[in-house]
Write a protein that holds these residues in place. Sequence first.
Motif, PDB file in Angstrom:
ATOM      1  N   ALA A  54      -3.173   1.556 -24.642  1.00 32.30           N
ATOM      2  CA  ALA A  54      -2.526   2.375 -23.610  1.00 32.30           C
ATOM      3  C   ALA A  54      -2.553   1.588 -22.307  1.00 32.30           C
ATOM      4  N   PHE A  55      -1.804   2.066 -21.327  1.00 34.77           N
ATOM      5  CA  PHE A  55      -1.752   1.392 -20.038  1.00 34.77           C
ATOM      6  C   PHE A  55      -3.025   1.666 -19.248  1.00 34.77           C
ATOM      7  N   HIS A  56      -3.601   0.608 -18.697  1.00 37.84           N
ATOM      8  CA  HIS A  56      -4.670   0.731 -17.706  1.00 37.84           C
ATOM      9  C   HIS A  56      -4.538  -0.464 -16.772  1.00 37.84           C
ATOM     10  N   TRP A  57      -4.662  -0.213 -15.485  1.00 36.37           N
ATOM     11  CA  TRP A  57      -4.463  -1.243 -14.475  1.00 36.37           C
ATOM     12  C   TRP A  57      -5.799  -1.584 -13.839  1.00 36.37           C
ATOM     13  N   HIS A  58      -6.340  -2.746 -14.201  1.00 40.23           N
ATOM     14  CA  HIS A  58      -7.620  -3.231 -13.663  1.00 40.23           C
ATOM     15  C   HIS A  58      -8.670  -2.116 -13.609  1.00 40.23           C
ATOM     16  N   PRO A  59      -9.002  -1.505 -14.750  1.00 33.83           N
ATOM     17  CA  PRO A  59      -9.936  -0.372 -14.722  1.00 33.83           C
ATOM     18  C   PRO A  59     -11.311  -0.716 -14.164  1.00 33.83           C
ATOM     19  N   GLY A  60     -11.730  -1.972 -14.310  1.00 32.49           N
ATOM     20  CA  GLY A  60     -13.039  -2.357 -13.796  1.00 32.49           C
ATOM     21  C   GLY A  60     -13.123  -2.436 -12.292  1.00 32.49           C
ATOM     22  N   LEU A  61     -11.970  -2.289 -11.614  1.00 33.32           N
ATOM     23  CA  LEU A  61     -11.949  -2.376 -10.142  1.00 33.32           C
ATOM     24  C   LEU A  61     -11.474  -1.082  -9.485  1.00 33.32           C
ATOM     25  N   LEU A  62     -11.438  -0.001 -10.244  1.00 32.89           N
ATOM     26  CA  LEU A  62     -10.989   1.267  -9.672  1.00 32.89           C
ATOM     27  C   LEU A  62     -12.161   1.967  -8.987  1.00 32.89           C
ATOM     28  N   LEU A  63     -12.690   1.323  -7.956  1.00 30.92           N
ATOM     29  CA  LEU A  63     -13.808   1.880  -7.209  1.00 30.92           C
ATOM     30  C   LEU A  63     -13.349   3.103  -6.426  1.00 30.92           C
ATOM     31  N   ASP A  64     -14.249   4.049  -6.238  1.00 31.15           N
ATOM     32  CA  ASP A  64     -13.918   5.243  -5.477  1.00 31.15           C
ATOM     33  C   ASP A  64     -13.438   4.857  -4.082  1.00 31.15           C
ATOM     34  N   GLY A  65     -12.263   5.354  -3.720  1.00 30.49           N
ATOM     35  CA  GLY A  65     -11.737   5.133  -2.379  1.00 30.49           C
ATOM     36  C   GLY A  65     -10.998   3.833  -2.184  1.00 30.49           C
ATOM     37  N   ALA A  66     -11.034   2.923  -3.162  1.00 34.45           N
ATOM     38  CA  ALA A  66     -10.324   1.644  -3.010  1.00 34.45           C
ATOM     39  C   ALA A  66      -8.821   1.899  -3.027  1.00 34.45           C
ATOM     40  N   THR A  67      -8.113   1.307  -2.079  1.00 35.71           N
ATOM     41  CA  THR A  67      -6.681   1.549  -1.939  1.00 35.71           C
ATOM     42  C   THR A  67      -5.874   0.299  -2.274  1.00 35.71           C
ATOM     43  N   LEU A  68      -4.586   0.524  -2.566  1.00 38.64           N
ATOM     44  CA  LEU A  68      -3.663  -0.596  -2.704  1.00 38.64           C
ATOM     45  C   LEU A  68      -3.503  -1.286  -1.362  1.00 38.64           C
ATOM     46  N   GLN A  69      -3.144  -2.545  -1.396  1.00 33.73           N
ATOM     47  CA  GLN A  69      -2.893  -3.281  -0.159  1.00 33.73           C
ATOM     48  C   GLN A  69      -1.410  -3.310   0.188  1.00 33.73           C
ATOM     49  N   VAL A  70      -0.620  -2.510  -0.530  1.00 38.00           N
ATOM     50  CA  VAL A  70       0.801  -2.346  -0.229  1.00 38.00           C
ATOM     51  C   VAL A  70       1.087  -0.847  -0.114  1.00 38.00           C
ATOM     52  N   PRO A  71       2.112  -0.454   0.638  1.00 34.72           N
ATOM     53  CA  PRO A  71       2.437   0.962   0.778  1.00 34.72           C
ATOM     54  C   PRO A  71       2.889   1.584  -0.540  1.00 34.72           C
ATOM     55  N   PHE A  72       2.850   2.921  -0.594  1.00 36.25           N
ATOM     56  CA  PHE A  72       3.220   3.614  -1.826  1.00 36.25           C
ATOM     57  C   PHE A  72       4.672   3.385  -2.206  1.00 36.25           C
ATOM     58  N   LEU A  73       5.512   2.971  -1.244  1.00 30.93           N
ATOM     59  CA  LEU A  73       6.906   2.656  -1.559  1.00 30.93           C
ATOM     60  C   LEU A  73       7.025   1.451  -2.491  1.00 30.93           C
ATOM     61  N   ALA A  74       5.954   0.686  -2.613  1.00 28.84           N
ATOM     62  CA  ALA A  74       5.942  -0.447  -3.546  1.00 28.84           C
ATOM     63  C   ALA A  74       5.547   0.051  -4.931  1.00 28.84           C
ATOM     64  N   ASP A  75       6.193   1.149  -5.350  1.00 31.00           N
ATOM     65  CA  ASP A  75       5.949   1.639  -6.697  1.00 31.00           C
ATOM     66  C   ASP A  75       6.811   0.849  -7.675  1.00 31.00           C
ATOM     67  N   LEU A  76       7.058   1.385  -8.831  1.00 36.39           N
ATOM     68  CA  LEU A  76       7.775   0.634  -9.864  1.00 36.39           C
ATOM     69  C   LEU A  76       9.256   0.471  -9.567  1.00 36.39           C
ATOM     70  N   VAL A  77       9.860   1.398  -8.783  1.00 41.84           N
ATOM     71  CA  VAL A  77      11.321   1.442  -8.704  1.00 41.84           C
ATOM     72  C   VAL A  77      11.902   1.665  -7.313  1.00 41.84           C
ATOM     73  N   THR A  78      11.166   2.239  -6.376  1.00 42.29           N
ATOM     74  CA  THR A  78      11.765   2.767  -5.145  1.00 42.29           C
ATOM     75  C   THR A  78      12.551   1.737  -4.362  1.00 42.29           C
ATOM     76  N   GLY A 417       4.822 -14.254  -3.057  1.00 37.21           N
ATOM     77  CA  GLY A 417       5.291 -12.927  -3.416  1.00 37.21           C
ATOM     78  C   GLY A 417       5.339 -12.672  -4.905  1.00 37.21           C
ATOM     79  N   ALA A 418       5.186 -13.704  -5.741  1.00 36.25           N
ATOM     80  CA  ALA A 418       5.322 -13.519  -7.194  1.00 36.25           C
ATOM     81  C   ALA A 418       4.386 -12.444  -7.745  1.00 36.25           C
ATOM     82  N   PRO A 419       3.092 -12.402  -7.352  1.00 34.23           N
ATOM     83  CA  PRO A 419       2.224 -11.356  -7.895  1.00 34.23           C
ATOM     84  C   PRO A 419       2.200 -10.080  -7.067  1.00 34.23           C
ATOM     85  N   ASP A 420       3.009  -9.976  -6.027  1.00 33.03           N
ATOM     86  CA  ASP A 420       2.942  -8.849  -5.103  1.00 33.03           C
ATOM     87  C   ASP A 420       3.703  -7.642  -5.659  1.00 33.03           C
TER      88      ASP A 420
END
Length: 474
Positions: A54-78, A417-420
């Motif tokens: 199943a899909f999981h995105w870096h589960p070992g780094l999902l620390l409480d309160g840790a945020t993305l370093q890009v805005p939510f508009l950087a979702d899959l499609v917007t 920008g390749a991994p962004d």
Amino acid sequence: MTDRPTPGTDQPHDLIGIGIGPFNLSLAALAHDVRHPDTPRAPLTAAFYDQRPAFHWHPGLLLDGATLQVPFLADLVTLADPTSPWTFLNYSRTLGRLYPFYFAERFHIQRAEYDAYCRWVTQQLPGLHFGHHVDAVRWIPERALFEVDFTQLDPDGETRTPGRAHARHIALGIGTAPHVPEPLRPLAAAEDIPVIHSGDYLDHRERLLRAEHITVIGSGQSGAEIFLDLLRARPHGHERLHWLARTPAFAPMEYSKLGLEHFTPDYTRYFHGLAEETRDHLVTRQWQLHKGIDTDTISAIHDELYRRTLHGGWPDATLTPGVRVRTAGRLGTTRIELHLEHIEQGTRSRHTTDAVVLATGYRERPLDTLLDGIAPHIRRDGAGRPRVDLHHRLELDPAITGNIYVQNAERHTHGVGAPDLGLAAHRSATILNHLTGTTPYPLPDRTAFTTFGLTPHPAVPQQTSPRAPLHQTT
């Protein structure tokens, strides 16, 4: 997860994606609503395979309160299609969270929230095949198709059933692998000594906290978050923490508005047009664009250290940048000895610790293993790396008329920008526009106020017909 039976060899797909991380998931989401250019009522046919259950995105780094370093508009499609049903906002609306999100006033969402959003997409989107390990990709010239061999896996990851599918085009999104520096690889491979990559941090957190002394290596965001988490969990005066890094400073991420324009399609096109030697030189110099630490995390670390000085004394925590690990080995049966060198001073010392967390990042997975039969047809640069054009496709010999598109395997040709995540939707749209020879996703001519170089802004690549036409019959 919505899944469909794999078609027989007489039903080739237009596109097969290998790997279902955020980038290929973005491509799958945008491809879902694309019509076939020759038969507009028919959808583009696509299937995506991933060996994970199943899909999981870096589960070992999902620390409480840790945020993305890009805005939510950087979702899959917007940023390619804000009207798509697969946006983060539509996810929030579907779950009844739109008003709570609105009042939270968060431009940067939590990593766990992004992971949950992506998993929601995988549960709704058809054509995603988890538990499928792709074994090989071959080109079949008499059919002008790629042949993809895979093995279905059971829930425990054991082999179950072999299978085969065909496609006119391939999208490789096989992601990156944890990087372990050469001196530490033997220790990291040993199960009886805690040398843990940051990607597995949460799985080993309790074991690490039991260690008398802990060393974190790496100055990026992950290293900072892990150091902060360990610091908060250790008693005052008995922190017993070291934080080491090769970079000359524990430096903030470049987050000025004009600095962020390095993550625009404009800069990507500019970078792609530079000489190979210049590109390689730039990538090493631009580490603060993608390997720095966000200012909130830096502030939180300083605040926590400062709080521990309120009654006098200093916390037992040492932060030393500008250091590289020359060699490493065991000291006795349980301790670890690191031989260090200070890069600027040229001095050397030994450092003893009970556990090591390697926040040393990730490296692109090599493509040649998967593409062994195609590797001789891939054109390469002076360093032997695949050449990738502005449509994000490998440059291939004319004998192969299909396209192999790559996602996050082109930093050497497309820049930082390749991994962004912020460029994911634009790259997916670029691929789909090229693959169809049309513009299902019109892209902007200009995306930055900065003009990179003395020449005008490079033009958006023309949407030419793909090498293998979609209407081809077999």
